[in-house]
Design a protein around this motif. Structure first.
Motif, short mmCIF file in Angstrom:
data_model
loop_
_atom_site.label_atom_id
_atom_site.label_comp_id
_atom_site.label_asym_id
_atom_site.label_seq_id
_atom_site.Cartn_x
_atom_site.Cartn_y
_atom_site.Cartn_z
N LEU A 1 0.10 1.75 -6.64
CA LEU A 1 -1.17 2.05 -7.31
C LEU A 1 -0.97 2.23 -8.81
CD1 LEU A 1 -3.03 4.54 -4.93
CD2 LEU A 1 -3.76 2.25 -5.60
N TYR B 1 2.27 4.61 -2.91
CA TYR B 1 1.84 5.37 -4.09
C TYR B 1 2.22 4.69 -5.39
CZ TYR B 1 1.54 8.98 -7.63
OH TYR B 1 1.26 9.66 -8.77
N CYS C 1 0.84 -1.19 0.00
CA CYS C 1 0.00 0.00 0.00
C CYS C 1 0.88 1.25 0.00
CB CYS C 1 -0.93 -0.02 1.21
SG CYS C 1 -2.23 -1.25 1.07
N VAL D 1 -3.92 4.44 0.97
CA VAL D 1 -3.91 3.63 -0.25
C VAL D 1 -4.87 2.45 -0.11
CG1 VAL D 1 -2.50 2.14 -1.73
CG2 VAL D 1 -1.57 4.31 -0.89
#
Length: 263
Positions: A155, A152, A150, A196
């Motif tokens: 993602l 950045y 989780c 996230v």
């Protein structure tokens, strides 16, 4: 007939092999018949199963390139109580050799057909790249399990992976879909991890497993002893998390069975 699940993420270091080995061992502990296929030339899933990658007679290379029958390639006695198709550096050459074949994307799918009815689950540990080995895994799979941290950049990687899966579904395997998204190396004290995680649940809903895999020393130590965490330290948080994940997967499968029958 086995449910074939590719464990994949184009980003490295997210816990693909850890998930593959520990989830397979946890399902095997519930008396499910499980096969793990190591398609990563690093052979980490092989070593983590207690099998010496330098001593194995056959690897995934023999299965994909030389068409050695799966029955002859499978290693039956592993420390995870599941069966294994191993990998080592030879599998790197398979990437090049596969380019010579017609229908090269389906070599793994065709090779597994004779043994699929011997298993309940087949997990494929994919290399951290979109290469011909990963394409073969997705060509053979019913679905893709995506382990991810989780953070950045994860993602962004997930977005790219889902785009890749959609393209492969259109060209190679129309039945391919997302099995689930697994949050790994999770630290609930980390605000970014929580943010996230919330975004994942908003965008992907039920596809995100409720089970999260924590950062855990025992999970990191277990491979050096050639053993899944459940047999290295069953009381560890990591071992318990993968047992919980196995239970969640089985419950999901049970819920979807009536829908499959009606269809």
């Amino acid at each position: 007939m086995a449910r074939v699940i590719a464990v994949a993420n184009q980003k490295g270091g997210v816990g693909k092999t850890t998930t593959c080995v520990n989830l397979a061992a946890s399902l095997a502990a519930t008396r499910r018949r499980v096969l793990v296929i190591d398609l990563d030339p690093q052979g980490n899933a092989t070593m983590g199963s207690g099998v010496d990658k330098y001593e194995v007679e056959h690897t995934a290379y023999d299965l994909l390139v030389d068409e050695v029958p799966a029955e002859q390639v499978i290693v039956k006695d592993t420390n995870g109580k599941y069966d294994l198709i191993s990998a080592n550096g030879d599998v790197t050459a398979a990437e090049i050799k596969l380019m010579e074949f017609f229908a090269r994307e389906l070599r793994l799918r065709n090779a597994l057909e004779p043994v699929k009815d011997q298993y309940d689950f087949i997990f494929i540990d994919c290399p951290p790249a979109l290469n011909m080995l990963t394409v073969n895994a997705m060509g053979a799979a019913d679905s893709v399990l995506v382990p991810m941290q989780c953070e950045y950049y994860a993602l962004e990687g997930l977005t790219a992976l889902i785009d890749t899966i959609s393209k492969l579904a259109a060209v190679v395997n129309p039945n391919l879909g997302i099995e689930g998204i697994l949050r790994t190396m999770y630290d609930p004290r980390n605000r970014l991890a929580n943010d996230v995680s919330d975004q994942l649940k908003q965008h992907f809903g039920d596809k995100v497993y409720r089970t999260v895999i924590p950062r855990n020393v025992r999970l990191a130590e277990a491979p050096s002893f050639g053993s899944p965490a459940i047999y290295y330290d069953k009381s560890s948080a990591g071992a318990k998390a993968y047992l919980a994940l196995a239970g969640e997967m089985l419950r999901r499968a049970e819920r979807s069975e009536p829908e499959t029958e009606e269809a």
